[in-house]
Motif scaffolding. Structure first.
Motif, PDB file in Angstrom:
ATOM      1  N   PHE A 174       0.859  -1.188   0.000  1.00  0.00           N
ATOM      2  CA  PHE A 174       0.000   0.000   0.000  1.00  0.00           C
ATOM      3  C   PHE A 174       0.899   1.243   0.000  1.00  0.00           C
ATOM      4  CE2 PHE A 174      -2.227  -3.396   2.152  1.00  0.00           C
ATOM      5  CZ  PHE A 174      -3.539  -3.310   1.709  1.00  0.00           C
TER       6      PHE A 174
ATOM      7  N   SER B  81      -2.206   0.448  -4.449  1.00  0.00           N
ATOM      8  CA  SER B  81      -2.295  -0.712  -3.571  1.00  0.00           C
ATOM      9  C   SER B  81      -2.483  -1.958  -4.422  1.00  0.00           C
ATOM     10  CB  SER B  81      -3.480  -0.583  -2.605  1.00  0.00           C
ATOM     11  OG  SER B  81      -3.431   0.639  -1.896  1.00  0.00           O
TER      12      SER B  81
ATOM     13  N   GLU C 170      -3.627  -4.809  -9.088  1.00  0.00           N
ATOM     14  CA  GLU C 170      -4.268  -3.863  -8.175  1.00  0.00           C
ATOM     15  C   GLU C 170      -5.221  -4.597  -7.242  1.00  0.00           C
ATOM     16  OE1 GLU C 170      -5.736  -0.130  -9.464  1.00  0.00           O
ATOM     17  OE2 GLU C 170      -4.500  -0.129 -11.284  1.00  0.00           O
TER      18      GLU C 170
ATOM     19  N   GLU D  51      -8.114  -0.902   1.259  1.00  0.00           N
ATOM     20  CA  GLU D  51      -7.188   0.145   0.833  1.00  0.00           C
ATOM     21  C   GLU D  51      -7.504   1.462   1.539  1.00  0.00           C
ATOM     22  OE1 GLU D  51      -5.599   1.592  -3.430  1.00  0.00           O
ATOM     23  OE2 GLU D  51      -7.729   1.992  -3.099  1.00  0.00           O
TER      24      GLU D  51
END
Length: 267
Positions: free
Chosen positions: A46, A66, A113, A126
């Motif tokens: 992240f 992230s 992702e 996230e």
């Protein structure tokens, strides 16, 4: 530049090797770069202060905010020239299929992702991580996220986890016949399940384990010659080790070790 490594609670040690947090401000210094090389360990990262780029096959792109860096047999460069902050999870080799019920071999050598892999759940995770005020908050959120999935682990190919651990314990130096002695299935079934669990065949997995062990040995014993390092790491000879370094780092061992990567290698 600051790099912090945090070890997980006992409840998730079978899935997470460690957490890490990396911060640096490279706006007024030379370009920072880190060589990402072959590894049996998938990672989840992240960028709470975004700015990292990925350079692969001479093509540079922004790294996701992230996402997952899966187990890989490839190499590339991560770089930045501004202030960055990255929090990450360094998983055990078999964690992805057990946590997310996704065959590891479907994402081998991919950077994905988090929303692509986990959808809305990934987007929510996230948001939680990126709004944390410190490292411990990030660790606590990820730990809870993983603990909530522990009781719903897929039973598919879990029988091979002990075999994976055995290979790592022996630095990849185990013959197939020895592995099959612990299995109640054919070699073909065993190899298929092993690949689902780790993303690699047992033989290829063993090569990367041996390669990663040699990196640790090199930083723990800097006085070793290349021949000594090869034999100490379980290679038949120096030539076999050089072959793996060229395949897994894009460089020969001398060139690779001329760049200090020990911060990310040593336990």
């Amino acid at each position: 530049m600051e790099f912090e490594k945090i070890y997980p609670k006992s409840s998730i040690q079978h899935l997470v090797r460690f957490f890490w947090n990396f911060e640096g401000d490279f706006a007024n210094t030379s370009l920072y770069h880190h060589a990402s090389v072959a590894s049996i360990h998938p990672k989840l990262a992240f960028q709470y202060i975004p700015g990292m780029s990925i350079v692969k096959n001479d093509e540079q792109n922004k790294l996701f905010t992230s996402g997952f860096q899966s187990q890989t047999n490839e190499f590339y460069q991560l770089s930045c020239e501004q202030k960055v902050g990255v929090f990450g999870v360094y998983f055990q080799p078999y964690a992805i299929p057990l946590l997310f019920n996704i065959p590891a071999n479907e994402i081998t050598s991919h950077n994905i992702e988090i929303t692509e892999l986990l959808g809305k759940e990934g987007a929510f995770l996230e948001e939680q991580i990126l709004t944390c005020r410190n490292v411990q908050q990030r660790v606590n959120i990820i730990t809870r996220f993983i603990e909530e999935r522990v009781n719903t682990l897929s039973t598919h190919v879990k029988g091979n986890i002990a075999t994976v651990s055995f290979l790592i314990l022996n630095d990849g130096n185990v013959k197939m016949q020895e592995l099959l002695k612990t299995q109640f299935r054919s070699q073909r079934q065993f190899e298929r399940n092993f690949k689902i669990l780790t993303g690699f065949s047992p033989k290829y997995f063993s090569r990367i384990v041996r390669f990663e062990k040699s990196m640790t040995n090199a930083y723990d014993n800097p006085s070793l010659s290349l021949t000594e390092l090869a034999l100490h790491s379980g290679y038949f000879d120096q030539a076999h080790m050089i072959r793996d370094y060229r395949e897994f780092t894009g460089k020969n061992p001398s060139a690779y070790f001329s760049e200090d990567q020990s911060l990310f290698v040593k336990e």
